[in-house]
Write an enzyme that holds these catalytic residues in place. Sequence first.
Site, mmCIF file in Angstrom:
data_model
loop_
_atom_site.group_PDB
_atom_site.id
_atom_site.type_symbol
_atom_site.label_atom_id
_atom_site.label_comp_id
_atom_site.label_asym_id
_atom_site.label_seq_id
_atom_site.Cartn_x
_atom_site.Cartn_y
_atom_site.Cartn_z
ATOM 1 N N GLY A 1 1.288 -0.106 -3.695
ATOM 2 C CA GLY A 1 0.145 0.599 -3.356
ATOM 3 C C GLY A 1 1.288 1.990 -3.139
ATOM 4 N NE ARG B 1 8.770 7.294 -2.323
ATOM 5 C CZ ARG B 1 9.712 7.928 -2.802
ATOM 6 N NH1 ARG B 1 10.649 8.501 -2.134
ATOM 7 N NH2 ARG B 1 9.971 7.749 -4.325
ATOM 8 C CE LYS C 1 7.016 10.301 -5.142
ATOM 9 N NZ LYS C 1 7.963 9.880 -6.390
ATOM 10 N NE ARG D 1 3.221 12.167 -8.869
ATOM 11 C CZ ARG D 1 3.996 11.146 -8.454
ATOM 12 N NH1 ARG D 1 5.213 10.615 -8.874
ATOM 13 N NH2 ARG D 1 3.335 10.040 -7.992
ATOM 14 N NE ARG E 1 0.561 4.635 -9.161
ATOM 15 C CZ ARG E 1 1.626 5.527 -8.770
ATOM 16 N NH1 ARG E 1 3.038 4.768 -9.250
ATOM 17 N NH2 ARG E 1 1.977 6.319 -8.255
ATOM 18 C CG ASP F 1 4.429 -0.332 -9.920
ATOM 19 O OD1 ASP F 1 5.154 -1.272 -10.436
ATOM 20 O OD2 ASP F 1 5.093 0.277 -8.853
ATOM 21 C CG ASN F 2 7.065 2.972 -11.591
ATOM 22 O OD1 ASN F 2 6.375 3.340 -10.450
ATOM 23 N ND2 ASN F 2 8.275 2.724 -11.519
ATOM 24 C CG ASP G 1 5.792 6.516 -9.818
ATOM 25 O OD1 ASP G 1 5.541 7.668 -9.192
ATOM 26 O OD2 ASP G 1 5.024 5.694 -9.774
#
Length: 478
Positions: free
Chosen positions: A84, A87, A106, A169, A176, A243-244, A253
């Site tokens: 998840g 950060r 981020k 970002r 994702r 997940d990226n 990412d």
Amino acid sequence: MPLRFDNQFADKFPELGHAQSIQPDGKGRLRWVNDALWKALSGGDSAPGALVDWVSGNKDWPGTKPIAQKYAGHQFGHFNPYLGDGRGLLVGQVQAPDALYDLHVKGAGPTPYSRGGDGRAVLRSSIRELLASEAFYALGIPTTRALALVSTEGQIQRETVEPGAMLVRVARTHIRFGHFEHCLYRNLEDSAKRLWQYSIESIWPGAANKSVSEQFRHVVEATAEMIAKWQAYGFVHGVMNTDNMSLAGETFDYGPYAFFDEYKPNHIFNHTDHAGRYGFMQQPGVGLWNLKRLAHALGGFTDDQSVNDVLEGYEPVLRETFLNVMKQRLGLTDVSNNDTCWSLISGWLMLLETYQLDYNLSYRALSAILEGNWQSLSGNLGEIAQRINENGQSWLNDYTEAVANKPDTETMKRVNPLVILRTHHAQYVIEQAEQGSDEALNEYISALMTPFEEKHKSTRWVLPPESGQPPAELSCSS
């Protein structure tokens, strides 16, 4: 308000995240802001003075509904259900004149998904993502964007103690592949259905009323096109976990990434990737493998076979996109015989690898050779051109015959950068920024955003690393 928020993800999918605010880490300092992108999002307004306090969490960002998203994913081939936003926070969604965009910060502090981490980002990795985002955008490679960089007073422990930062970002979506893997793992079929339909309506509204398999085709093709452009420009992502992977086919990412200096396609830049799973030559196959994981997750609420059939279209789109970009890079746009083009592309890459030529500068040197003015080149470009002439005469003869002595050098100059994102330049910028100076940062970003312009020939940013300097090896904290 300069930005108009419409926080649809936070409102519609509270079960897929945790609502919380940015947690300050001391006073913030605005290091860079993307004025052109801010104006595009706001419809013309400039970034307000309060931006630094909003990004650093020292004031609530009006109109936002920050949420840490929950997802799962396959990391280096192994499923991990505990992932998840550890950060970062999806702080809000902006309704811009053309579409809805995510704003993500981020380094916003620990979340329930931090897995024991500090939830922070360092200035080093934030600058690397900023540089990559804007370099990709200028090259025409699908990517998230960087909106603003704020340094904090935090001192963050990584390999050493480093200064902290927060990066804003911008993306079409932060959904994702791993979101759907999480839903499958947790038996959240209704959430998965709604999230999928919401994603399609947001990213590809024209496909909203089509079948899931037809909608999935958009994801497959966008992913294939993105990875084909990585390959054409010599980019290594370094950590292609599911997940990226963005549902919109945008590169994001950015971690242990690199562009080639000398063309060494088998070099592994991520020093934690011991098996070389995410090496340059593996990226097309990994992209398909990741799409298969997404197809399996979608099978929880649709016909498995129809979705899997769509995957057959991945390789043709990847090959066609790669071929088209390489034809432009090599000035082959008027050559209709694709077999001839593939042969020339293969021979060119073999020439670069055999003689360890600089991957991106070699295309610029080639255009000068084809125009007959290469002897006026100086420095690295002149040396590369000479080596191509000395070692590539057989290839050049085949090339000249194929293009009937009429190479498309004008297109070559429009698509082949003089300035590419190089690890040693990024490191210099980071070191200067860590000492408090942003002059190099601003200069390099400006060059990366105008990478094809001849004015850069006399600057440091066109220079490859010194001869004999080993290729970079980076960690996942990069």
